[in-house]
Design a protein around this motif. Sequence first.
Motif, mmCIF file in Angstrom:
data_model
loop_
_atom_site.group_PDB
_atom_site.id
_atom_site.type_symbol
_atom_site.label_atom_id
_atom_site.label_comp_id
_atom_site.label_asym_id
_atom_site.label_seq_id
_atom_site.Cartn_x
_atom_site.Cartn_y
_atom_site.Cartn_z
ATOM 1 N N MET A 83 0.662 -1.039 0.052
ATOM 2 C CA MET A 83 0.046 -0.045 -0.028
ATOM 3 C C MET A 83 0.880 1.280 0.103
ATOM 4 O O MET A 83 1.955 1.110 0.132
ATOM 5 N N THR A 84 0.326 2.414 -0.243
ATOM 6 C CA THR A 84 1.041 3.661 -0.171
ATOM 7 C C THR A 84 1.599 3.663 1.297
ATOM 8 O O THR A 84 2.612 4.124 1.792
ATOM 9 N N GLU A 85 1.016 3.261 2.345
ATOM 10 C CA GLU A 85 1.005 3.186 3.783
ATOM 11 C C GLU A 85 2.499 2.519 4.022
ATOM 12 O O GLU A 85 2.774 2.335 5.234
ATOM 13 N N THR A 86 2.545 1.455 3.174
ATOM 14 C CA THR A 86 3.764 0.395 3.530
ATOM 15 C C THR A 86 4.732 0.884 2.463
ATOM 16 O O THR A 86 5.799 -0.015 2.235
ATOM 17 N N THR A 87 4.913 2.000 1.616
ATOM 18 C CA THR A 87 5.707 2.279 1.115
ATOM 19 C C THR A 87 6.207 1.350 -0.200
ATOM 20 O O THR A 87 7.220 1.065 -0.394
ATOM 21 N N ALA A 88 5.069 0.938 -0.678
ATOM 22 C CA ALA A 88 5.081 -0.118 -1.702
ATOM 23 C C ALA A 88 5.085 -1.579 -1.270
ATOM 24 O O ALA A 88 4.388 -1.868 -0.342
ATOM 25 N N GLY A 105 -9.832 -12.594 8.254
ATOM 26 C CA GLY A 105 -9.808 -11.439 9.128
ATOM 27 C C GLY A 105 -9.108 -10.233 8.449
ATOM 28 O O GLY A 105 -8.938 -9.983 7.385
ATOM 29 N N GLU A 106 -8.966 -9.227 9.421
ATOM 30 C CA GLU A 106 -8.285 -7.965 8.788
ATOM 31 C C GLU A 106 -6.900 -7.969 8.791
ATOM 32 O O GLU A 106 -6.394 -8.609 9.860
ATOM 33 N N LEU A 107 -6.199 -7.695 7.853
ATOM 34 C CA LEU A 107 -4.759 -7.620 7.760
ATOM 35 C C LEU A 107 -4.043 -6.687 8.480
ATOM 36 O O LEU A 107 -4.552 -5.317 8.235
ATOM 37 N N TRP A 108 -3.165 -6.612 9.407
ATOM 38 C CA TRP A 108 -2.417 -5.887 10.406
ATOM 39 C C TRP A 108 -0.920 -6.220 9.953
ATOM 40 O O TRP A 108 -0.563 -7.377 9.865
ATOM 41 N N TRP A 162 1.862 -0.963 14.389
ATOM 42 C CA TRP A 162 1.168 -1.700 13.436
ATOM 43 C C TRP A 162 0.070 -1.140 12.585
ATOM 44 O O TRP A 162 -0.127 0.098 12.884
ATOM 45 N N LEU A 163 0.012 -1.380 11.251
ATOM 46 C CA LEU A 163 -0.771 -0.570 10.287
ATOM 47 C C LEU A 163 -2.014 -1.402 10.303
ATOM 48 O O LEU A 163 -2.036 -2.736 9.754
ATOM 49 N N ARG A 164 -3.113 -0.840 10.402
ATOM 50 C CA ARG A 164 -4.410 -1.518 10.223
ATOM 51 C C ARG A 164 -4.966 -1.226 8.621
ATOM 52 O O ARG A 164 -4.951 -0.264 8.177
ATOM 53 N N THR A 165 -4.652 -2.336 7.693
ATOM 54 C CA THR A 165 -4.599 -2.067 6.325
ATOM 55 C C THR A 165 -6.076 -1.872 5.712
ATOM 56 O O THR A 165 -6.271 -1.487 4.682
ATOM 57 N N GLY A 166 -7.175 -2.594 6.441
ATOM 58 C CA GLY A 166 -8.336 -2.305 5.676
ATOM 59 C C GLY A 166 -8.605 -3.579 4.729
ATOM 60 O O GLY A 166 -9.870 -3.699 4.272
ATOM 61 N N ASP A 167 -7.725 -4.224 4.739
ATOM 62 C CA ASP A 167 -7.926 -5.448 3.744
ATOM 63 C C ASP A 167 -8.214 -6.619 4.455
ATOM 64 O O ASP A 167 -7.836 -7.166 5.614
ATOM 65 N N LEU A 168 -9.023 -7.560 3.825
ATOM 66 C CA LEU A 168 -9.665 -9.060 4.374
ATOM 67 C C LEU A 168 -8.739 -9.857 3.788
ATOM 68 O O LEU A 168 -8.474 -9.828 2.797
ATOM 69 N N ALA A 169 -8.239 -10.778 4.742
ATOM 70 C CA ALA A 169 -7.085 -11.707 4.162
ATOM 71 C C ALA A 169 -6.827 -12.829 4.980
ATOM 72 O O ALA A 169 -7.543 -13.021 6.021
ATOM 73 N N PHE A 190 -2.832 -14.327 1.395
ATOM 74 C CA PHE A 190 -4.080 -14.363 0.484
ATOM 75 C C PHE A 190 -4.945 -13.047 0.699
ATOM 76 O O PHE A 190 -5.664 -13.307 1.759
ATOM 77 N N ILE A 191 -4.888 -12.250 -0.104
ATOM 78 C CA ILE A 191 -5.783 -11.143 0.149
ATOM 79 C C ILE A 191 -7.204 -11.681 -0.559
ATOM 80 O O ILE A 191 -7.456 -12.183 -1.462
ATOM 81 N N ILE A 192 -8.148 -11.407 0.295
ATOM 82 C CA ILE A 192 -9.618 -11.802 0.012
ATOM 83 C C ILE A 192 -10.434 -10.671 -0.681
ATOM 84 O O ILE A 192 -11.168 -10.789 -1.619
ATOM 85 N N ASP A 193 -10.485 -9.657 0.036
ATOM 86 C CA ASP A 193 -10.925 -8.260 -0.470
ATOM 87 C C ASP A 193 -10.668 -7.167 0.463
ATOM 88 O O ASP A 193 -10.226 -7.480 1.449
ATOM 89 N N ARG A 194 -11.132 -5.876 -0.067
ATOM 90 C CA ARG A 194 -11.090 -4.579 0.851
ATOM 91 C C ARG A 194 -11.979 -5.003 1.703
ATOM 92 O O ARG A 194 -13.415 -5.352 1.263
ATOM 93 N N ALA A 195 -11.964 -4.793 3.094
ATOM 94 C CA ALA A 195 -13.099 -4.741 3.801
ATOM 95 C C ALA A 195 -14.301 -3.820 3.525
ATOM 96 O O ALA A 195 -15.447 -4.322 3.665
ATOM 97 N N LYS A 196 -13.980 -2.645 3.052
ATOM 98 C CA LYS A 196 -15.122 -1.719 2.840
ATOM 99 C C LYS A 196 -15.957 -2.003 1.246
ATOM 100 O O LYS A 196 -17.056 -1.384 0.993
#
Length: 582
Positions: free
Chosen positions: A376-381, A425-428, A453-460, A469-475
């Motif tokens: 993510m942008t928040e993980t600097t790529a 669940g949510e990926l941190w 820790w970064l709360r990514t908002g991704d379900l994984a 394994f990325i499942i989906d964006r939570a939102k």
Amino acid sequence: MSDAWPVMSIAEAHRRLTAPGGRFEIEEAVIRGIPTRVWKHAPPTLRDVFINGRAFKDREFIVYDDDRATYEAFARATLTLAHQLVADGVRKGDRVAVIMRNLPEWPVAFFAGVLTGAIVTPLNAWWTGAELQYGLADSGAKVAFVDDERLGRIAEHFDSLPDLERVYVARLKDETADPRVRRLDDVIGPVAGWAALPERPLPDVPLGPEDDATILYTSGTTGKPKGALGTHRNMTSNIGASGVSAARNFLRAGQPLPESDPHKLPQRTTLLVVPLFHATGLSATLSPTLNSGGKIVLMRRWDAEPAMRLIEREKVNSTGGVPTIAWQLIEHPARSRYDLSSLVAVTYGGAPSAPELVRKIAEVFPGSQPGNGWGMTETTATFTSHLGKDYENRPDSAGPAAPVGEMQIRDPADGVTVLPPGAVGELWVKGPQVVKGYWNKPEATAETFVDGWLRTGDLARLDEEGFLFIIDRAKDMLIRGGENIYCVEVENVLYDHPDVMDAAIVGVPHKTLGEEPAAVVHLKPGGTATEAELRAWVRERLAGFKVPVKVAFWPETLPRNANGKILKTELKKVFADETAAA
């Protein structure tokens, strides 16, 4: 190579690669009060990356159309511009914006700002004038480097940007009377003249790993974009992450580690087709390439056949960006006319990719490795990387984290309970790649960044060996009558259809169920699949409630933002228009 594969686990490969004295040795640093694993031998700052690159002196660094610049030419232009910024009054911590398409002047402007100690703020060159005004005002940029097109977008907003004192324009076509605007060519001249610029020393500015280096704005798919404030360590951590991923593959295959000194290796050439203002282009491509003496070939805009022409001419070794680019190279009817045998890596991220794509890359480019990753942008790529045989064996995974990174799957309900392998669940994530927070947004920072820790908002989910394994964006997850539908699962099934090149699932409102899935697809050249055929295809492979209730056909590649993420808000309008018409 050993017949058995893999010959060692991910954990054992990482243990060997990060052992004391090795290239990828890890140590612990306390960053903002949090003990964090870091690369011991990574360049401490981006200034060190610049210095490392200059050691390659006469190698070509940047190619763009007929422009070619060596490492020494690039260094002289960058130092000339850095001294101009110092003369303009730019001091450590000031913000310097870069807003232009991928031109050779882009990395010169970026590293000139870095060398003065400025916080360099690349803004999305696709943004409108109003969006650029927001980014310039929000960051408080003192100086901006733009190209001719971007000047046209921001000029009308100058009066609302009191912090902006100077605007340098690359390749300016028409003169302007505004006293703040100056031709960049008047400072550094054209690319062909960079090598003749005088020798200049590095600006005398103290820089450390935890100093602020960049503000990269999030894609802003919902609400206003947020500026992710990154440090020098954030930016240079990708150099270790990219190297360790490739080395891990050799160990997993039972092969000896290859020579790693870039001065002893043939130069690696990358065709960069993602924007430099995006974390992938900047942190995962530009910085590692500069640090290791590689060559970057730029394109004005992505177009598959001109790209193949460049791959042949420049003997390009790696390219990619988003899955669509790989598909277009694979499916292009003119592909056989070009020698693409120099390609050894076709990599991508930023969007889900069909498992079939891995197989197609191996088939069509037999000498190359497919690769993807997650970040993510928040993980600097790049946070996870997935290459070669590991990717071929887990084509629906984004790979394991680099050894400095940690991942947890937490219960989305409380954000605390860590779930076991296999649970969704949510990926941190945690690691030296995770940025400090959001620029001037303390509430959003507190919500997203917790104890390192970064709360990514991704379900994984994570498997037993740590593959993500990325499942989906939570939102973005759909809930149809109480049933969760992970969009990526349905999209992957659509991608498996031989006629489908691009696919996305969006939610359409339903009076009693809340929402239902609908699909937007772009067919491959010559593809003839119908709505009924695609719905039947999904029905044969997934539960009935996951079958798209509608399928709309898009005439070209699906619209994406600069980060490669499909703009589902745009796609939803297709079905909103249908509803309105009905």
